[in-house]
Write a protein that holds these residues in place. Structure first.
Motif, short mmCIF file in Angstrom:
data_model
loop_
_atom_site.label_atom_id
_atom_site.label_comp_id
_atom_site.label_asym_id
_atom_site.label_seq_id
_atom_site.Cartn_x
_atom_site.Cartn_y
_atom_site.Cartn_z
N GLN A 43 -48.69 -46.74 65.02
CA GLN A 43 -50.19 -46.69 64.70
C GLN A 43 -50.22 -46.76 63.43
N ASP A 44 -51.52 -47.94 63.53
CA ASP A 44 -51.62 -48.09 61.87
C ASP A 44 -51.32 -47.30 60.23
N ASN A 45 -52.42 -46.04 60.44
CA ASN A 45 -52.20 -44.84 59.30
C ASN A 45 -51.86 -43.74 59.66
N TYR A 46 -50.05 -44.56 59.58
CA TYR A 46 -49.81 -42.65 60.17
C TYR A 46 -48.34 -42.63 58.64
N ILE A 47 -47.92 -41.85 58.73
CA ILE A 47 -47.22 -41.70 56.72
C ILE A 47 -45.80 -40.77 57.55
N ALA A 48 -44.51 -42.37 57.37
CA ALA A 48 -43.27 -41.99 58.00
C ALA A 48 -42.92 -40.40 57.20
N CYS A 49 -42.13 -39.65 57.83
CA CYS A 49 -42.15 -38.74 57.42
C CYS A 49 -40.39 -39.01 57.40
N SER A 50 -39.59 -39.49 58.48
CA SER A 50 -38.11 -39.65 58.77
C SER A 50 -38.28 -40.52 60.26
N PHE A 51 -37.29 -41.35 59.83
CA PHE A 51 -36.67 -42.24 61.16
C PHE A 51 -36.72 -41.52 61.99
N THR A 52 -36.55 -40.33 62.47
CA THR A 52 -35.86 -40.20 63.93
C THR A 52 -37.49 -39.31 64.25
N VAL A 53 -39.38 -40.21 63.52
CA VAL A 53 -39.28 -38.61 64.51
C VAL A 53 -40.31 -40.34 65.05
N LYS A 54 -40.47 -40.13 66.18
CA LYS A 54 -40.81 -40.67 67.46
C LYS A 54 -42.17 -40.46 68.54
N SER A 55 -43.03 -39.04 68.15
CA SER A 55 -44.14 -38.85 68.13
C SER A 55 -44.69 -38.10 67.69
N GLU A 56 -46.12 -37.81 67.53
CA GLU A 56 -47.01 -36.11 66.97
C GLU A 56 -47.60 -35.80 67.61
N ILE A 57 -48.12 -35.12 67.36
CA ILE A 57 -49.67 -34.17 68.04
C ILE A 57 -49.65 -33.02 67.18
N VAL A 58 -50.84 -33.15 66.57
CA VAL A 58 -51.46 -32.31 65.95
C VAL A 58 -52.79 -32.14 66.10
#
Length: 151
Positions: free
Chosen positions: A94-109
């Protein structure tokens, strides 16, 4: 616990008059984090329409530096503008992703609407690649409908 089994528990939390709004939100975060294996960070962001920013509300999971997010920035910021669910199967792609942690692999909002207005969102991070399905979206929309009754 299945989504169907979780729905009455969500309603039980939102209808508990002994809890403040923030306590209800935190209890929902805890419930989802504990009962759904791949929900590794669960939190709420709330919109400030004047400043066009999102502000971190109650959450469960690793601490985050992202307490204020401009509309349009990252997945949460994009949802603040689009008013639509956003599922990211692989945050690395994902281009416009703000990295929170290297452990995060996917997200839903999923946006939270009150009287047709987007006032915020529920944000879920997972340490698993591509775990979110249409069932997650449907369940989180249900959660947000219940939360909307608090406003």
């Amino acid at each position: 616990m299945t989504f169907q089994e979780l729905k009455p528990k969500v309603k039980e939390i939102t209808s508990n008059s002994a809890l403040s709004k923030d306590e209800k939100l935190l209890n929902i975060c805890q419930l989802l984090n504990e009962e759904i294996d791949y929900y590794n960070w669960v939190g709420f962001y709330f919109a400030n329409q004047e400043t066009k920013t999102l502000h971190l509300g109650p959450y469960v999971g690793a601490a985050t530096d992202h307490t204020v997010i401009p509309f349009g920035k990252g997945i949460c910021g994009q949802v603040a503008v689009s008013n639509e669910n956003f599922v990211v199967p692989d945050v690395a792609a994902q281009d416009n992703y703000i990295a929170c942690s290297f452990t995060v692999k996917s997200e839903i909002v999923v946006p939270l609407f009150v009287n047709g207005k987007n006032i915020g969102q529920i944000d879920i991070d997972s340490h698993v690649l591509n775990p979110f399905t249409a069932a997650d979206e449907e369940f989180l929309e249900f959660v947000n409908l219940e939360i909307a009754k608090l406003y």
